[in-house]
Design a protein around this motif. Structure first.
Motif, PDB file in Angstrom:
ATOM      1  N   UNK A  47      -9.530  13.792 -11.943  1.00  0.00           N
ATOM      2  CA  UNK A  47      -9.055  15.058 -12.533  1.00  0.00           C
ATOM      3  C   UNK A  47      -8.926  16.123 -11.450  1.00  0.00           C
ATOM      4  N   UNK A  48      -9.909  16.186 -10.562  1.00  0.00           N
ATOM      5  CA  UNK A  48      -9.891  17.158  -9.465  1.00  0.00           C
ATOM      6  C   UNK A  48      -8.705  16.863  -8.537  1.00  0.00           C
ATOM      7  N   UNK A  49      -8.497  15.595  -8.232  1.00  0.00           N
ATOM      8  CA  UNK A  49      -7.368  15.200  -7.374  1.00  0.00           C
ATOM      9  C   UNK A  49      -6.037  15.579  -8.027  1.00  0.00           C
ATOM     10  N   UNK A  50      -5.923  15.334  -9.334  1.00  0.00           N
ATOM     11  CA  UNK A  50      -4.672  15.606 -10.050  1.00  0.00           C
ATOM     12  C   UNK A  50      -4.328  17.095 -10.044  1.00  0.00           C
ATOM     13  N   UNK A  51      -5.339  17.947 -10.104  1.00  0.00           N
ATOM     14  CA  UNK A  51      -5.081  19.395 -10.131  1.00  0.00           C
ATOM     15  C   UNK A  51      -4.898  19.962  -8.727  1.00  0.00           C
ATOM     16  N   UNK A  52      -5.215  19.174  -7.705  1.00  0.00           N
ATOM     17  CA  UNK A  52      -5.074  19.651  -6.316  1.00  0.00           C
ATOM     18  C   UNK A  52      -3.632  19.553  -5.827  1.00  0.00           C
ATOM     19  N   UNK A  53      -2.800  18.795  -6.544  1.00  0.00           N
ATOM     20  CA  UNK A  53      -1.392  18.620  -6.118  1.00  0.00           C
ATOM     21  C   UNK A  53      -0.628  19.915  -6.055  1.00  0.00           C
ATOM     22  N   UNK A  61       0.833  -1.198   0.000  1.00  0.00           N
ATOM     23  CA  UNK A  61       0.000   0.000   0.000  1.00  0.00           C
ATOM     24  C   UNK A  61       0.869   1.250   0.000  1.00  0.00           C
ATOM     25  N   UNK A  62       1.930   1.220   0.759  1.00  0.00           N
ATOM     26  CA  UNK A  62       2.866   2.355   0.773  1.00  0.00           C
ATOM     27  C   UNK A  62       3.426   2.575  -0.642  1.00  0.00           C
ATOM     28  N   UNK A  63       3.778   1.477  -1.316  1.00  0.00           N
ATOM     29  CA  UNK A  63       4.304   1.567  -2.674  1.00  0.00           C
ATOM     30  C   UNK A  63       3.246   2.136  -3.624  1.00  0.00           C
ATOM     31  N   UNK A  64       2.018   1.666  -3.506  1.00  0.00           N
ATOM     32  CA  UNK A  64       0.924   2.130  -4.375  1.00  0.00           C
ATOM     33  C   UNK A  64       0.730   3.639  -4.236  1.00  0.00           C
ATOM     34  N   UNK A  65       0.634   4.137  -3.003  1.00  0.00           N
ATOM     35  CA  UNK A  65       0.357   5.565  -2.826  1.00  0.00           C
ATOM     36  C   UNK A  65       1.562   6.439  -3.190  1.00  0.00           C
ATOM     37  N   UNK A  66       2.747   5.874  -3.143  1.00  0.00           N
ATOM     38  CA  UNK A  66       3.943   6.617  -3.531  1.00  0.00           C
ATOM     39  C   UNK A  66       4.115   6.669  -5.050  1.00  0.00           C
ATOM     40  N   UNK A  67       3.785   5.584  -5.736  1.00  0.00           N
ATOM     41  CA  UNK A  67       4.057   5.474  -7.171  1.00  0.00           C
ATOM     42  C   UNK A  67       2.844   5.669  -8.076  1.00  0.00           C
ATOM     43  N   UNK A  68       1.682   5.805  -7.498  1.00  0.00           N
ATOM     44  CA  UNK A  68       0.488   5.956  -8.320  1.00  0.00           C
ATOM     45  C   UNK A  68      -0.594   6.714  -7.585  1.00  0.00           C
ATOM     46  N   UNK A  69      -1.767   6.737  -8.182  1.00  0.00           N
ATOM     47  CA  UNK A  69      -2.947   7.305  -7.551  1.00  0.00           C
ATOM     48  C   UNK A  69      -3.833   6.140  -7.145  1.00  0.00           C
ATOM     49  N   UNK A  70      -4.098   6.035  -5.850  1.00  0.00           N
ATOM     50  CA  UNK A  70      -4.882   4.923  -5.315  1.00  0.00           C
ATOM     51  C   UNK A  70      -6.336   5.351  -5.150  1.00  0.00           C
ATOM     52  N   UNK A  71      -7.231   4.513  -5.660  1.00  0.00           N
ATOM     53  CA  UNK A  71      -8.671   4.757  -5.558  1.00  0.00           C
ATOM     54  C   UNK A  71      -9.296   3.572  -4.836  1.00  0.00           C
ATOM     55  N   UNK A  72      -9.881   3.852  -3.681  1.00  0.00           N
ATOM     56  CA  UNK A  72     -10.547   2.814  -2.890  1.00  0.00           C
ATOM     57  C   UNK A  72     -12.015   2.749  -3.285  1.00  0.00           C
ATOM     58  N   UNK A  73     -12.428   1.613  -3.825  1.00  0.00           N
ATOM     59  CA  UNK A  73     -13.831   1.388  -4.178  1.00  0.00           C
ATOM     60  C   UNK A  73     -14.506   0.753  -2.964  1.00  0.00           C
ATOM     61  N   UNK A  74     -15.287   1.536  -2.281  1.00  0.00           N
ATOM     62  CA  UNK A  74     -15.897   1.127  -1.012  1.00  0.00           C
ATOM     63  C   UNK A  74     -17.311   0.611  -1.215  1.00  0.00           C
ATOM     64  N   UNK A  75     -17.588  -0.509  -0.580  1.00  0.00           N
ATOM     65  CA  UNK A  75     -18.945  -1.060  -0.503  1.00  0.00           C
ATOM     66  C   UNK A  75     -19.164  -1.573   0.915  1.00  0.00           C
ATOM     67  N   UNK A  76     -20.411  -1.594   1.353  1.00  0.00           N
ATOM     68  CA  UNK A  76     -20.725  -2.123   2.681  1.00  0.00           C
ATOM     69  C   UNK A  76     -20.597  -3.648   2.662  1.00  0.00           C
ATOM     70  N   UNK A  77     -20.411  -4.260   3.834  1.00  0.00           N
ATOM     71  CA  UNK A  77     -20.369  -5.729   3.883  1.00  0.00           C
ATOM     72  C   UNK A  77     -21.609  -6.381   3.254  1.00  0.00           C
ATOM     73  N   UNK A  78     -22.786  -5.807   3.487  1.00  0.00           N
ATOM     74  CA  UNK A  78     -24.018  -6.387   2.918  1.00  0.00           C
ATOM     75  C   UNK A  78     -24.024  -6.315   1.389  1.00  0.00           C
ATOM     76  N   UNK A  79     -23.550  -5.200   0.839  1.00  0.00           N
ATOM     77  CA  UNK A  79     -23.489  -5.059  -0.622  1.00  0.00           C
ATOM     78  C   UNK A  79     -22.465  -6.042  -1.200  1.00  0.00           C
ATOM     79  N   UNK A  80     -21.324  -6.183  -0.534  1.00  0.00           N
ATOM     80  CA  UNK A  80     -20.306  -7.136  -0.976  1.00  0.00           C
ATOM     81  C   UNK A  80     -20.853  -8.562  -0.914  1.00  0.00           C
ATOM     82  N   UNK A  81     -21.572  -8.861   0.161  1.00  0.00           N
ATOM     83  CA  UNK A  81     -22.175 -10.188   0.352  1.00  0.00           C
ATOM     84  C   UNK A  81     -23.112 -10.510  -0.814  1.00  0.00           C
TER      85      UNK A  81
END
Length: 173
Positions: free
Chosen positions: A167-173, A88-108
């Motif tokens: 795009x918004x994240x990229x311009x916020x740097x 995870x440290x490598x991912x956030x250092x070398x790229x843009x990480x996007x967490x796709x979040x779902x609830x346990x019930x939706x995943x189930x």
């Protein structure tokens, strides 16, 4: 955006499906980390797990993950990829990480409909046992997932919305 985009999240969160659509939308190459692993090791992930064990799988997974440095790619990671070694440290250092979040019930609900037999961790689980497994694993993995640059509610997003957030994240740097 001059960095790879890494989609992370629990199995069944839509990383591969949304990743393909996002890559197409952004005119980038799509890479499914699990598919790369299968090509590299010459067998399915369940076969590899059975023959070599999870620890060896995680080593191979980490090596292949860290080869993904091209800026014009969208990478769908495995659900556990961010949670091992320094991935995870490598991912956030070398790229843009996007967490796709779902609830346990939706995943189930999604995992009950998917090909569970292709997912070694879910072998033999269904109903309440599957939900309990998801809740426990998600609780373990959330501290890794939430290190991502962007957190996306997977139930209420579209490729266009994700593209705008990036795009918004990229311009916020």
């Amino acid at each position: 955006m001059n960095r790879p985009i890494f989609l992370i999240g629990f199995m069944g969160s839509g990383k591969t499906t949304l990743g393909r659509k996002l890559a197409n939308h952004l005119q980038k190459e799509f890479i499914d980390l699990d598919q790369l692993i299968v090509q590299r090791v010459g067998m399915s992930i369940p076969e590899y797990f059975e023959k070599h064990g999870e620890q060896q799988f995680r080593i191979v997974e980490s090596q292949i993950l860290k080869e993904q440095t091209a800026s014009n790619v969208v990478v769908s990671t495995g659900g556990g990829s961010p949670c091992y070694f320094d991935n995870m440290e490598w991912i956030v250092t070398h790229g843009t990480a996007v967490y796709l979040h779902l609830t346990p019930k939706a995943l189930h609900a999604r995992l009950q409909q998917s090909k569970i037999h292709n997912r070694p961790a879910l072998k033999g689980l269904s109903g309440d046992e599957l939900l309990q497994f998801i809740e426990e694993k998600l609780a373990e993995r959330t501290p890794f997932y939430t290190q991502a640059h962007l957190h996306i509610d997977q139930l209420n997003t579209s490729v266009e919305m994700l593209s705008q957030a990036l795009a918004k994240y990229a311009t916020a740097d």
